[in-house]
Design a protein around this motif. Structure first.
Motif, short mmCIF file in Angstrom:
data_model
loop_
_atom_site.label_atom_id
_atom_site.label_comp_id
_atom_site.label_asym_id
_atom_site.label_seq_id
_atom_site.Cartn_x
_atom_site.Cartn_y
_atom_site.Cartn_z
N ILE A 15 68.87 19.26 -7.76
CA ILE A 15 69.82 18.14 -7.88
C ILE A 15 69.65 17.18 -6.72
CG2 ILE A 15 72.26 17.54 -7.90
CD1 ILE A 15 72.86 20.15 -9.24
N THR A 16 69.80 15.91 -7.01
CA THR A 16 69.83 14.87 -5.98
C THR A 16 71.28 14.44 -5.84
OG1 THR A 16 67.63 14.13 -6.62
CG2 THR A 16 68.95 12.62 -5.32
N LEU A 17 71.83 14.53 -4.63
CA LEU A 17 73.23 14.18 -4.38
C LEU A 17 73.31 12.80 -3.73
CD1 LEU A 17 74.36 17.56 -2.78
CD2 LEU A 17 74.46 16.90 -5.18
N ASP A 18 74.22 11.97 -4.22
CA ASP A 18 74.46 10.65 -3.65
C ASP A 18 75.93 10.54 -3.27
OD1 ASP A 18 74.62 8.02 -2.91
OD2 ASP A 18 74.01 7.20 -4.84
N PRO A 19 76.27 10.81 -2.01
CA PRO A 19 77.66 10.78 -1.58
C PRO A 19 78.31 9.41 -1.72
CG PRO A 19 76.31 11.89 0.04
CD PRO A 19 75.38 11.27 -0.95
N GLY A 20 77.53 8.35 -1.86
CA GLY A 20 78.08 7.01 -1.99
C GLY A 20 78.93 6.80 -3.23
N VAL A 21 78.75 7.62 -4.25
CA VAL A 21 79.51 7.45 -5.49
C VAL A 21 80.64 8.46 -5.62
CG1 VAL A 21 77.55 6.42 -6.70
CG2 VAL A 21 77.91 8.87 -6.83
N TRP A 22 80.77 9.36 -4.69
CA TRP A 22 81.81 10.39 -4.80
C TRP A 22 83.21 9.85 -4.67
CZ3 TRP A 22 79.32 14.58 -1.15
CH2 TRP A 22 78.17 15.09 -1.77
N ILE A 23 83.37 8.67 -4.11
CA ILE A 23 84.70 8.09 -3.94
C ILE A 23 85.39 7.91 -5.30
CG2 ILE A 23 84.03 5.65 -3.96
CD1 ILE A 23 86.53 7.24 -1.52
N PHE A 24 84.59 7.77 -6.35
CA PHE A 24 85.13 7.58 -7.70
C PHE A 24 85.29 8.89 -8.46
CE2 PHE A 24 82.59 3.79 -6.63
CZ PHE A 24 83.63 2.87 -6.55
#
Length: 166
Positions: A15-24
């Motif tokens: 998996i590739t995780l992108d913390p930038g979108v977790w706010i949503f």
């Protein structure tokens, strides 16, 4: 700074995780109260089924109706997101990656190529801080790792580049 984190190793699905979108993401938790409030496990499928069932029952009884828009509630939620400190439980990503039956530990690789090895059960309880006072962790982020029991609250693992399940 690279804001993408890889979760790989002895897993069925890397998996590739992108913390930038977790706010949503609705699974995020308020970090300021995470270690002080009591946490209870919620079965997401059961909660979803109950919610849909209640909605269906209401529509059968009352007919389709749209909830009133409460601008003050929306404004409060928006303000909370813009100024809040949030974390994401790591377990969601580990479960989605489906670790092999032989997997027993998680290796946390940081920017300076140092490795920290923890048990998979500790990793499942851990959380990833991704937003502090409404801002992403730019300097030594993109996430900080905290143990679920808060034992490293003063000294989180920072500069994380990837997670390797072994």
């Amino acid at each position: 700074m690279n804001s993408i984190i890889l979760l790989k190793g002895a897993v069925k699905y890397p998996i590739t995780l992108d913390p930038g979108v977790w706010i949503f993401d609705d699974r995020k938790v308020d970090f300021t109260t995470y270690f002080t409030s009591e946490r209870k496990e919620i079965d997401e499928l059961t909660a979803y089924t109950k919610s849909v069932s209640e909605h269906w029952d209401r529509e059968i009884r009352e007919g389709a109706s749209f909830p009133p828009i409460q601008s003050s509630v929306k404004k409060f939620e928006k303000q909370k997101i813009l100024e809040g400190t949030f974390a994401m439980p790591l377990k969601y990503f580990i479960q989605n990656a489906e670790p092999n039956d032989s997997a027993k530990e998680l290796v946390i690789v940081t920017k300076d190529s140092s490795h920290r090895t923890i048990s998979l059960s500790e990793a499942l309880d851990g959380i990833l801080l991704f937003s502090k006072e409404g801002k992403p962790l730019i300097e030594d982020g993109p996430v900080y790792f905290y143990y679920g029991n808060g034992k490293n609250i003063e000294n989180p693992i920072k500069d994380i580049q990837e997670f390797i399940i072994q």
